[in-house]
Every structure is written in C-alpha cells, then in structure tokens.
Design an enzyme around this catalytic site. Structure first.
Site, PDB file in Angstrom:
ATOM      1  N   GLN A   1       0.824  -1.148   0.014  1.00 44.51           N
ATOM      2  CA  GLN A   1      -0.024  -0.022  -0.126  1.00 44.51           C
ATOM      3  C   GLN A   1       0.973   1.219   0.026  1.00 44.51           C
ATOM      4  O   GLN A   1       1.062   1.878   1.060  1.00 44.51           O
ATOM      5  CB  GLN A   1      -0.929  -0.004   1.168  1.00 44.51           C
ATOM      6  CG  GLN A   1      -1.895   1.104   1.198  1.00 44.51           C
ATOM      7  CD  GLN A   1      -2.957   0.689   0.444  1.00 44.51           C
ATOM      8  OE1 GLN A   1      -3.721  -0.387   0.470  1.00 44.51           O
ATOM      9  NE2 GLN A   1      -3.462   1.515  -0.759  1.00 44.51           N
ATOM     10  N   PHE A   2       1.479   1.693  -1.117  1.00 41.93           N
ATOM     11  CA  PHE A   2       2.294   2.722  -1.275  1.00 41.93           C
ATOM     12  C   PHE A   2       1.637   4.070  -1.115  1.00 41.93           C
ATOM     13  O   PHE A   2       2.315   4.971  -0.570  1.00 41.93           O
ATOM     14  CB  PHE A   2       3.074   2.745  -2.608  1.00 41.93           C
ATOM     15  CG  PHE A   2       2.181   3.375  -3.729  1.00 41.93           C
ATOM     16  CD1 PHE A   2       1.894   4.627  -4.140  1.00 41.93           C
ATOM     17  CD2 PHE A   2       1.424   2.203  -4.719  1.00 41.93           C
ATOM     18  CE1 PHE A   2       1.152   4.916  -5.115  1.00 41.93           C
ATOM     19  CE2 PHE A   2       0.538   2.665  -5.569  1.00 41.93           C
ATOM     20  CZ  PHE A   2       0.615   3.972  -5.699  1.00 41.93           C
ATOM     21  N   THR A   3       0.374   4.195  -1.081  1.00 40.08           N
ATOM     22  CA  THR A   3      -0.439   5.219  -0.912  1.00 40.08           C
ATOM     23  C   THR A   3      -0.539   5.721   0.669  1.00 40.08           C
ATOM     24  O   THR A   3      -0.965   6.858   1.068  1.00 40.08           O
ATOM     25  CB  THR A   3      -1.980   5.137  -1.215  1.00 40.08           C
ATOM     26  OG1 THR A   3      -2.464   4.123  -0.627  1.00 40.08           O
ATOM     27  CG2 THR A   3      -2.140   4.981  -2.792  1.00 40.08           C
TER      28      THR A   3
END
Length: 147
Positions: free
Chosen positions: A78-80
C-alpha cells in the site's frame, strides 16, 4: 514502514477476477514502505504486529495476540500510505521505489511466517480489490518512525 492493521473475521484479495489470497480470523495488513526503511524495520514491525494483544480472551478483554487467537495474516502492499496530501492530487514521492519496497514487503511476510503464522498476500504493484469483514472494528496504525 507504516501499516494499517484491521482485525478481521475474514479478508481476501482479488486480482483480475481471481482470489489470490484469503484468510479467516486474523489481521488484514496494508503495508507501506518509505525510502529510508530497512530490513530492521521489517523485523521490528512484524514483531509488533504479531505480538499486539487485541483479540478477546474468555472474559471478553482484548488480551490475546495473533498466536493465541489462532489468527492469520493477509498482507497487501500500500504505497499510498506515504501520500503527500498537501494538494488535492496526492504525490507519492514519500514511498520507496518498487525495487526497494518489494524486497522489504517480502521480508516482512517472511518474518511473520518465521513466527509460525499463515500469511496470504496480494501481488506487489498490482491493481487489487481487497474485501474484509472487520471485527470490532479494531484498526491500528503502526509506524516504525515513531518508536
């Protein structure tokens, strides 16, 4: 590293219409990795998440960890979690580059497996649909920068 951890009754991840990971009782872990993160962060975070006591004991108190509850993990990259939200359109320069992040994502899962847990996962960088039945709900935020 940052993680949003939700206690779930069940969770799954689907890619291109195929379920690629599914767990029953346990944790859905949304995992974000920053450029400065190291393997030490992955080990630390796995230890913290696997050891946190948020499952109910026989008296209804949050007193059991994942092992005592017989839980599993579903880990989704989940890079966000490292989004810069100063403007209306998020920037993601605070997230690690994929070639670095995938290694630490895999290290985190390996550490959870080494502790004896069943670990399911999504596919790093894929477009995924994540479904969960939250239990409680109990949702926790972990950040290795805040130790």
């Amino acid at each position: 590293m940052k993680a949003v951890v939700t206690r779930v009754l069940e969770a799954s991840v689907t890619i291109d219409g195929n379920v690629t990971g599914r767990i029953s009782r346990g944790f859905l872990v949304l995992l974000g990795i920053a450029p400065q993160d190291t393997e030490k962060d992955a080990v630390y975070l796995a230890d913290r998440i696997c050891g946190v006591r948020v499952f109910s004991d026989e008296n209804g108190k949050m007193n059991l960890n994942l092992e005592k509850a017989g839980g599993e993990l579903l880990v989704v990259s989940q890079f966000t979690l490292y989004a810069d939200l100063k403007s209306r359109r998020p920037g993601f320069s605070g997230a690690a580059k994929p070639e670095t992040a995938v290694l630490l994502y895999e290290k985190f899962m390996e550490e959870c497996k080494n502790r004896g847990f069943h670990v399911e996962h999504g596919q790093f960088g894929a477009d995924m649909q994540v479904a969960s039945v939250n239990d409680g709900p109990v949702t926790l935020l972990f950040d290795t920068a805040e130790r």
